[in-house]
Motif scaffolding. Structure first.
Motif, PDB file in Angstrom:
ATOM      1  N   LEU A 216       0.839  -1.205   0.000  1.00  0.00           N
ATOM      2  CA  LEU A 216       0.000   0.000   0.000  1.00  0.00           C
ATOM      3  C   LEU A 216       0.871   1.252   0.000  1.00  0.00           C
ATOM      4  O   LEU A 216       0.591   2.215  -0.733  1.00  0.00           O
ATOM      5  CB  LEU A 216      -0.920  -0.011   1.214  1.00  0.00           C
ATOM      6  N   LEU A 217       1.924   1.261   0.797  1.00  0.00           N
ATOM      7  CA  LEU A 217       2.788   2.434   0.867  1.00  0.00           C
ATOM      8  C   LEU A 217       3.513   2.699  -0.457  1.00  0.00           C
ATOM      9  O   LEU A 217       3.849   3.853  -0.760  1.00  0.00           O
ATOM     10  CB  LEU A 217       3.809   2.264   1.997  1.00  0.00           C
ATOM     11  N   LEU A 223      -2.770   5.259  -2.027  1.00  0.00           N
ATOM     12  CA  LEU A 223      -2.632   6.172  -0.886  1.00  0.00           C
ATOM     13  C   LEU A 223      -3.495   7.418  -1.078  1.00  0.00           C
ATOM     14  O   LEU A 223      -4.070   7.939  -0.124  1.00  0.00           O
ATOM     15  CB  LEU A 223      -1.169   6.571  -0.693  1.00  0.00           C
ATOM     16  N   ALA A 224      -3.584   7.873  -2.310  1.00  0.00           N
ATOM     17  CA  ALA A 224      -4.376   9.077  -2.598  1.00  0.00           C
ATOM     18  C   ALA A 224      -5.871   8.815  -2.552  1.00  0.00           C
ATOM     19  O   ALA A 224      -6.664   9.759  -2.684  1.00  0.00           O
ATOM     20  CB  ALA A 224      -3.995   9.642  -3.967  1.00  0.00           C
ATOM     21  N   ALA A 234       1.988  10.834  -0.022  1.00  0.00           N
ATOM     22  CA  ALA A 234       2.678   9.561  -0.235  1.00  0.00           C
ATOM     23  C   ALA A 234       4.139   9.623   0.175  1.00  0.00           C
ATOM     24  O   ALA A 234       4.664   8.691   0.793  1.00  0.00           O
ATOM     25  CB  ALA A 234       2.548   9.150  -1.703  1.00  0.00           C
ATOM     26  N   ARG A 235       4.806  10.715  -0.155  1.00  0.00           N
ATOM     27  CA  ARG A 235       6.250  10.786   0.117  1.00  0.00           C
ATOM     28  C   ARG A 235       6.536  10.675   1.605  1.00  0.00           C
ATOM     29  O   ARG A 235       7.457   9.962   2.020  1.00  0.00           O
ATOM     30  CB  ARG A 235       6.829  12.112  -0.433  1.00  0.00           C
ATOM     31  N   TRP A 236       5.755  11.370   2.435  1.00  0.00           N
ATOM     32  CA  TRP A 236       6.008  11.335   3.878  1.00  0.00           C
ATOM     33  C   TRP A 236       5.619   9.981   4.461  1.00  0.00           C
ATOM     34  O   TRP A 236       6.332   9.442   5.317  1.00  0.00           O
ATOM     35  CB  TRP A 236       5.260  12.458   4.580  1.00  0.00           C
ATOM     36  N   ALA A 242       4.798   3.788   7.823  1.00  0.00           N
ATOM     37  CA  ALA A 242       3.625   3.496   8.643  1.00  0.00           C
ATOM     38  C   ALA A 242       2.525   4.475   8.277  1.00  0.00           C
ATOM     39  O   ALA A 242       2.773   5.497   7.615  1.00  0.00           O
ATOM     40  CB  ALA A 242       3.964   3.602  10.127  1.00  0.00           C
ATOM     41  N   LEU A 243       1.299   4.183   8.722  1.00  0.00           N
ATOM     42  CA  LEU A 243       0.183   5.108   8.540  1.00  0.00           C
ATOM     43  C   LEU A 243      -0.129   5.747   9.886  1.00  0.00           C
ATOM     44  O   LEU A 243      -0.566   5.066  10.820  1.00  0.00           O
ATOM     45  CB  LEU A 243      -1.054   4.363   8.024  1.00  0.00           C
ATOM     46  N   PRO A 244       0.076   7.064  10.021  1.00  0.00           N
ATOM     47  CA  PRO A 244      -0.178   7.722  11.299  1.00  0.00           C
ATOM     48  C   PRO A 244      -1.663   7.993  11.514  1.00  0.00           C
ATOM     49  O   PRO A 244      -2.427   8.172  10.571  1.00  0.00           O
ATOM     50  CB  PRO A 244       0.585   9.057  11.175  1.00  0.00           C
TER      51      PRO A 244
END
Length: 441
Positions: A216-217, A223-224, A234-236, A242-244
């Motif tokens: 997914l990352l 991601l969008a 996406a870049r961060w 991880a997904l914050p």
């Protein structure tokens, strides 16, 4: 089973009732048969009761609803107590947000200086409730949704121990959206989520032993397609691995979010204060329209959720599938079912740390994946935290504990420490001025 809701005049109570009605339709084991509402504002409680009456029309086995003016009466005989109070009302939230903004730092209900101010005002009230529960309904389980949820749950746990469990809708929303982005049923997945309330990370998302999160990352289009991907970019997210939780946007993009809030004509608290005040006034004057008015107001509330963060990242609109308002109510019902009917399940909850995060002591309240049964909630082991994740957790835990100490012991030094140590407050001088503006010096 009897459920008591403290803050029974709160705007989101009908969401919990809606979930109870789903259980009633299914004649679910351990379902709620009596709902008791208690609120310090009896006029608002009566308005909410009229919404519930319309919502329950024609539903077989709908739980009876009783209004209790007295707190002890509301607690007596309760199997579960759902605490969703707002000390100071929405007017208090307005001050929590505006006072820090006047000093050039973020004011938000649970994050930054605003969250600390809210906690200082709320902890003693929550502790008193815990003591009343321990005395009047010692066998009841307390489900805490009162914000700041982690801090308040920790204060209540000093009285009730593991019989108080904190809940939040942010983690379950994140898991649901990430599952949708990988084309999976959330019920088919296991996941690693850990942090504090409004400060956590989804670090794995597995199906049949395969972790789907790395794929997914790597997929920028996927991601969008959901809120956290749009918020953080996406870049961060690829850099984090991880997904914050959505509330980490206030930390990772502090300048952008603060600028967006400062440029807004009104704060979130001001919007809700006006919107909810208008709803309760109109619904009290026309109780036969209360449900219609509530649903219209609820939809607008969901559409504008975290609007300042979305404005800071392009001003995109929330997906329609995220506007139904479901979340914490489903977590609360799943938690009650697991305990009352021993329906074992896994939920992301706010519970004592135990040995989950070795750097924190065992009584610290963390937010993580738990196994729930009739015995309560047990946090599951998780992968080691990265230094950046652990560092934020430790700093915010110090803030939470200083705020609890300040509230319980009226300790001004602890209040200053709670504000000045928060990563979104940039100096002790600013912290001192915020406390002075709030009349807490």
């Amino acid at each position: 089973m009897r459920l008591t809701i403290l803050g029974g005049g709160g705007f989101r109570v009908p969401l919990v009732h809606r979930a109870l009605l789903d259980d009633a339709r299914r004649d679910a084991p351990g379902r709620c048969t009596e709902l008791v509402l208690h609120d310090t504002d009896s006029a608002r409680m009566r308005v909410i009761a009229s919404v519930l009456e319309t919502q329950a029309a024609g539903v077989p086995r709908a739980p009876s609803v009783r209004l209790a003016e007295d707190l002890d009466d509301a607690l007596r005989g309760a199997d579960f107590v759902f605490s969703a109070i707002r000390v100071g009302g929405t007017a208090g939230r307005v001050l929590d947000e505006r006072i820090p903004l006047a000093e050039g730092v973020l004011g938000q209900e649970t994050v930054g200086a605003g969250g600390v101010l809210y906690g200082l005002r709320t902890v003693l009230v929550a502790t008193d409730i815990a003591e009343r529960v321990a005395r009047i309904a010692p066998d009841a389980w307390v489900i805490n949704f009162t914000n700041p949820a982690g801090m308040v749950t920790e204060a209540m746990s000093a009285v009730l121990g593991p019989r108080v469990i904190g809940i939040c809708d942010s983690p379950v929303g994140l898991v649901r959206r990430a599952a949708r982005a990988v084309g999976a049923d959330p019920e088919s997945l296991t996941y690693d989520y850990v942090g504090l309330n409004h400060l956590g990370w989804l670090r794995s998302l597995a199906r049949d032993g395969e972790d789907l999160l790395p794929g997914l990352l790597r997929d920028e289009a996927a991601l969008a397609s959901f809120e956290e991907g749009k918020l953080f970019g996406a870049r961060w997210l690829q850099a984090l691995g991880a997904l914050p939780n959505e509330y980490l946007h206030y930390y990772y993009f502090r300048r952008e979010t603060l600028r967006s809030v400062m440029e807004s004509a009104e704060t979130r608290g001001e919007f809700l204060d006006q919107q909810q005040g208008d709803f309760f006034t109109r619904a009290a004057a026309a109780p036969e329209r209360s449900f219609e008015l509530w649903e219209h107001t609820r939809l607008r509330r969901e559409e504008t959720y975290m609007a300042e963060s979305r404005a800071a990242t392009g001003g995109w609109q929330r997906d329609t599938c995220d506007l139904d308002g479901g979340g914490y109510d489903q977590v609360a019902l799943a938690l009650m079912r697991a305990i009352s009917a021993d329906e074992r399940t896994r939920l992301i909850l706010n519970v004592p740390n135990g040995l989950t995060v070795p750097a924190l002591d065992s009584t610290s309240i963390i937010e993580t994946v738990c196994e729930v049964s009739a015995k309560g909630a047990r946090p599951l082991p998780c992968a080691p935290l990265r230094e950046d994740q652990l560092g934020l957790m430790l700093q915010l835990k110090a803030v939470e504990r200083a705020a609890i100490e300040a509230a319980v012991h009226e300790n001004r030094d602890a209040a200053l420490r709670a504000l000045a140590l928060h990563p979104l407050v940039d100096s002790p001088s600013v912290a001192a001025r915020i406390l002075n503006r709030a009349g807490l010096t």
